[in-house]
Scaffold this active site. Sequence first.
Site, short mmCIF file in Angstrom:
data_model
loop_
_atom_site.label_atom_id
_atom_site.label_comp_id
_atom_site.label_asym_id
_atom_site.label_seq_id
_atom_site.Cartn_x
_atom_site.Cartn_y
_atom_site.Cartn_z
N ARG A 52 0.86 -1.21 0.00
CA ARG A 52 0.00 0.00 0.00
C ARG A 52 0.88 1.25 0.00
O ARG A 52 0.57 2.25 -0.64
CB ARG A 52 -0.95 -0.01 1.22
CG ARG A 52 -1.74 1.28 1.36
CD ARG A 52 -2.98 1.15 2.24
NE ARG A 52 -2.82 0.36 3.43
CZ ARG A 52 -2.15 0.74 4.53
NH1 ARG A 52 -1.58 1.92 4.58
NH2 ARG A 52 -2.03 -0.07 5.55
N TYR A 104 -16.95 16.29 -15.33
CA TYR A 104 -17.46 14.92 -15.27
C TYR A 104 -18.43 14.82 -14.07
O TYR A 104 -18.13 15.34 -12.99
CB TYR A 104 -16.29 13.95 -15.13
CG TYR A 104 -16.69 12.58 -14.68
CD1 TYR A 104 -17.59 11.83 -15.43
CD2 TYR A 104 -16.19 12.02 -13.52
CE1 TYR A 104 -17.98 10.55 -15.03
CE2 TYR A 104 -16.57 10.75 -13.11
CZ TYR A 104 -17.47 10.03 -13.87
OH TYR A 104 -17.86 8.79 -13.45
N ASP A 176 -7.86 18.90 -15.02
CA ASP A 176 -8.16 17.51 -15.37
C ASP A 176 -7.83 17.37 -16.85
O ASP A 176 -8.52 17.92 -17.71
CB ASP A 176 -9.63 17.20 -15.08
CG ASP A 176 -9.97 15.74 -15.33
OD1 ASP A 176 -9.35 15.13 -16.22
OD2 ASP A 176 -10.86 15.21 -14.64
N LYS A 201 -9.01 6.08 -19.03
CA LYS A 201 -9.36 6.52 -20.38
C LYS A 201 -8.15 6.35 -21.33
O LYS A 201 -7.67 5.26 -21.48
CB LYS A 201 -9.86 7.97 -20.31
CG LYS A 201 -10.91 8.20 -19.20
CD LYS A 201 -12.14 7.34 -19.41
CE LYS A 201 -13.32 7.63 -18.52
NZ LYS A 201 -13.20 7.43 -17.11
N1 PLP Z 1 -12.25 13.01 -15.03
C1 PLP Z 1 -12.89 12.86 -16.19
C2 PLP Z 1 -12.79 13.94 -17.23
C3 PLP Z 1 -13.66 11.71 -16.45
O1 PLP Z 1 -14.30 11.59 -17.62
C4 PLP Z 1 -13.73 10.71 -15.45
C5 PLP Z 1 -14.54 9.49 -15.66
O2 PLP Z 1 -15.27 9.36 -16.62
C6 PLP Z 1 -13.07 10.91 -14.23
C7 PLP Z 1 -12.32 12.05 -14.06
C8 PLP Z 1 -13.15 9.88 -13.14
O3 PLP Z 1 -12.30 8.81 -13.43
P1 PLP Z 1 -12.53 7.30 -12.96
O4 PLP Z 1 -13.77 6.81 -13.62
O5 PLP Z 1 -11.28 6.62 -13.41
O6 PLP Z 1 -12.67 7.32 -11.46
#
Ligand code: PLP
Length: 393
Positions: A52, A104, A176, A201
């Site tokens: 961890r 998101y 992000d 992604k």
């Molecule tokens: N940021 C964006 C732009 C996303 O599209 C997503 C998920 O779709 C996330 C963060 C969250 O990521 P995760 O699904 O890996 O927790």
Amino acid sequence: MPEAHSLSLDTLCIHAGQDPDPASGAVMTPIVLSSTFAQEAPGQHKGFDYSRAGNPTRTALEACYAAIEGARHGIAFGSGCAATTAILMTLASGDHVLCGDDLYGGTFRIFDKVMKPFGLGASFIDMTDPKKVAAAITPKTRMIWLETPSNPLLKIFDVAALAEIARRAKVSLVVDNTFATPLLQRPLDLGATASVHSATKYLNGHSDVVGGAVMTNDDELAERLHFLQKSVGAVPAPFDCYLVLRGLKTLGVRMQRHVESAKVLAEWLDGHPQVERVRYPGLASHPGHALAERQMKGPGGMITFDLAGGLPAARLFFGALRVFVCAESLGGVESLAEHPAIMTHASLPAETRRALGIGDGMIRISVGLEDAGDLRRDLEAGFAAARPTSASR
Ligand code: PLP
């Protein structure tokens, strides 16, 4: 490996953090599944004591994350949401975060349902005009948080201008960078404090891992994030780290193809009689097009469009797709199509969705690596199914 700064991004994606294993010569990074590590004497070990806190496969991935974003530090998490939460946990009750209005849905939910009860305030504004962002900073604001391109509206925000505003206000700026990837956009070079990713992604790229990453040049923030990663335990499994390392090796060529095909499809969609509006930063009609050309190396592989006919038409459209898979997520080799209002952005209050323009006819597609002609023909089948018949007109 030569010094990272002397190598191109494509090369770093393949090699950074991944020298052949000194014990065996293995060219591919070993998956170290051990949860614990032998100590020669109490407290004397080879840098790892418990998985961890640290794991060799994760260390390799973190070095690769850092290198491809041009950062001193890369910190891997068990999901993008875990990475987001860890960053917000560096703040304190009473602090305020100024966020872009188009995030998101899961990120919005973290602000609204997870952090708000702990006293972390957040407000959501359109960051297209940096002056409005400067004016919205309060004495309690500690952080500016945005996605660019944003999800699902693909708005483009000026990272360099917002970084300057953040610097003057002495607050941090988190970008992000999931939709763009470090291949197409370099938030840290533009002045951001940290770049956060859903590695689920494009970074992994094969829709078989859920993971997250933070990259930063801020030593203090990195130390705190490593502490939180270890203490809270939202760590990725070694096997997942290996898979992301493998996925990253092709990030360069994948992004090239995603962009190439998305450009072709966006132009075609733009002229389609059943499409009311296409949002794609590569189109000259996109309000952020000039900024995207300046700020990004390519407009990305995501397209959002409004289908005429609302939800009934959208349901028929989705029902006819055979190559595009109707599914949440994005950035994989396979093309996906989703309905933001029902799927990824369902956690937004209905009135917020309406105010933002996330309507019932909105469809978001993640353009994969299949043949672009096949993708277009698949979308054509969707449009044909959604076309109003003369009886219904
Ligand atoms: N940021 C964006 C732009 C996303 O599209 C997503 C998920 O779709 C996330 C963060 C969250 O990521 P995760 O699904 O890996 O927790």
